[in-house]
Design an enzyme around this catalytic site. Structure first.
Site, mmCIF file in Angstrom:
data_model
loop_
_atom_site.group_PDB
_atom_site.id
_atom_site.type_symbol
_atom_site.label_atom_id
_atom_site.label_comp_id
_atom_site.label_asym_id
_atom_site.label_seq_id
_atom_site.Cartn_x
_atom_site.Cartn_y
_atom_site.Cartn_z
ATOM 1 C CE LYS A 1 -78.950 -27.953 18.720
ATOM 2 N NZ LYS A 1 -80.024 -28.552 19.530
ATOM 3 N NE ARG B 1 -80.561 -25.366 26.010
ATOM 4 C CZ ARG B 1 -81.428 -25.883 25.184
ATOM 5 N NH1 ARG B 1 -81.555 -27.132 25.041
ATOM 6 N NH2 ARG B 1 -82.176 -25.138 24.445
ATOM 7 N NE ARG C 1 -87.830 -16.244 10.408
ATOM 8 C CZ ARG C 1 -88.175 -17.264 11.178
ATOM 9 N NH1 ARG C 1 -88.737 -18.323 10.646
ATOM 10 N NH2 ARG C 1 -87.923 -17.248 12.469
ATOM 11 N NE ARG D 1 -92.788 -14.871 12.754
ATOM 12 C CZ ARG D 1 -92.636 -15.800 11.813
ATOM 13 N NH1 ARG D 1 -91.508 -16.468 11.728
ATOM 14 N NH2 ARG D 1 -93.604 -16.086 10.985
ATOM 15 N NE ARG E 1 -83.021 -17.570 19.920
ATOM 16 C CZ ARG E 1 -83.450 -17.783 18.681
ATOM 17 N NH1 ARG E 1 -83.773 -16.770 17.908
ATOM 18 N NH2 ARG E 1 -83.551 -18.982 18.203
HETATM 19 P P1 AMP Z 1 -85.009 -25.965 22.688
HETATM 20 O O1 AMP Z 1 -86.126 -26.346 21.764
HETATM 21 O O2 AMP Z 1 -83.946 -27.022 22.790
HETATM 22 O O3 AMP Z 1 -84.437 -24.610 22.387
HETATM 23 O O4 AMP Z 1 -85.631 -25.859 24.130
HETATM 24 C C1 AMP Z 1 -86.666 -24.936 24.437
HETATM 25 C C2 AMP Z 1 -86.544 -24.485 25.885
HETATM 26 O O5 AMP Z 1 -86.659 -25.600 26.758
HETATM 27 C C3 AMP Z 1 -85.208 -23.874 26.239
HETATM 28 O O6 AMP Z 1 -85.145 -22.505 25.916
HETATM 29 C C4 AMP Z 1 -85.139 -24.107 27.737
HETATM 30 O O7 AMP Z 1 -85.924 -23.184 28.438
HETATM 31 C C5 AMP Z 1 -85.782 -25.475 27.863
HETATM 32 N N1 AMP Z 1 -84.771 -26.546 27.815
HETATM 33 C C6 AMP Z 1 -84.552 -27.426 26.799
HETATM 34 N N2 AMP Z 1 -83.568 -28.276 27.087
HETATM 35 C C7 AMP Z 1 -83.125 -27.929 28.318
HETATM 36 C C8 AMP Z 1 -82.114 -28.413 29.187
HETATM 37 N N3 AMP Z 1 -81.308 -29.441 28.824
HETATM 38 N N4 AMP Z 1 -81.952 -27.799 30.381
HETATM 39 C C9 AMP Z 1 -82.727 -26.796 30.757
HETATM 40 N N5 AMP Z 1 -83.698 -26.262 29.995
HETATM 41 C C10 AMP Z 1 -83.915 -26.831 28.792
#
Ligand code: AMP
Length: 253
Positions: A45, A119, A153, A186, A197
């Site tokens: 992505k 999300r 990795r 890691r 995940r």
């Molecule tokens: P990401 O870099 O998109 O994986 O976001 C990192 C973290 O931010 C995620 O694991 C969530 O805890 C939080 N996060 C990001 N986007 C959202 C969203 N749309 N709704 C809720 N939590 C979010």
């Protein structure tokens, strides 16, 4: 984005529109495109978003980046977000929605690409109330492929040397080339963590994909390699926006 830079970007889009219409023809400014990109962790992505931004000059709004920025600046939202992120939980919908919709106000009049938001269905509904999404790009990469990619990795902790079992494997499996010491994975790259995940993504976002499918907005791109998926995404977006990268548009990278 400063107003001057915005005007320049809008100007570039308009100029590209005019060029696409042909010299001497009336200037054609394509309608705005408001898009969402979705895909599990490890689906490519980030790479695809960067290419979309480069070729189509869209503004990129990533919820994860925005949260990290807030955390770094220790804003009220940032401090709150940290407690959730540290526990591996999603930020509550009302906080996340307020933050993103507020940020979107600043992108009025631009083409934009939302990344990481919505999300949940509640977030998608809140977004829908505020503005009309034109398309949702879904990277449909098999979980098995992602698992293989993410778990390939291995690192040598003392030096930080990184190996990839597919692209740059160590000479002896599990052993650092230079020191002969064991390599480790890691926590984030361990198969059980990756599976968790991916399952979390599946549970949270499948309903969101369904939500957009029902609205006829979902455009899924299936495949196992980013470089093979990308030309299809490029061709799809080219039907909506001109390529403003002005470089090598025939072989988009
Ligand atoms: P990401 O870099 O998109 O994986 O976001 C990192 C973290 O931010 C995620 O694991 C969530 O805890 C939080 N996060 C990001 N986007 C959202 C969203 N749309 N709704 C809720 N939590 C979010």
């Amino acid at each position: 984005m400063p107003a001057a830079a915005g005007a320049a970007a809008a100007g570039a889009a308009a100029a590209a529109g005019a060029a696409a219409a042909g010299a001497g023809a009336a200037m054609v400014v394509p309608p705005l495109l408001r898009a969402v990109i979705m895909g599990p962790p490890g689906s490519g992505k980030g790479t695809v978003s960067a290419r979309i931004i480069k070729h189509f000059g869209m503004k990129h709004l990533s919820s994860g980046d925005l949260l990290r920025d807030n955390m770094q600046k220790k804003t009220e939202v940032g401090i709150l977000a940290k407690s959730y992120i540290d526990q591996g939980r999603l930020i509550p919908d009302d906080i996340m929605t307020r933050l993103m919709l507020n940020e979107l106000k600043g992108l009025d009049g631009y083409n934009w690409l939302l990344d990481g938001f919505p999300r949940t269905v509640a977030q998608a509904e809140a977004l829908h109330k505020e503005c009309q999404i034109d398309t949702v790009i879904d990277l449909d990469v098999p979980f098995e492929t992602i698992k293989r990619r993410l778990t390939a990795r291995w690192i040598h902790p003392a030096s930080g040397r990184v190996y990839n079992l597919e692209f740059s494997p160590p000479k002896v499996q599990g052993i650092d080339d230079i020191t002969g010491e064991p390599l480790v994975q890691r926590d984030d790259d361990k198969p059980e963590t990756v599976t968790k995940r991916l399952q979390a993504y599946d549970a949270q976002t499948k309903p969101v994909l369904e939500y957009y499918r029902e609205k006829g907005l979902l455009k899924s791109f299936s495949g196992t390699e980013t470089n093979k998926i990308w030309p299809h995404i490029y061709a799809f977006l080219q039907t909506k926006l001109p390529d403003v990268s002005q470089k090598d548009a025939a072989t988009p990278r």
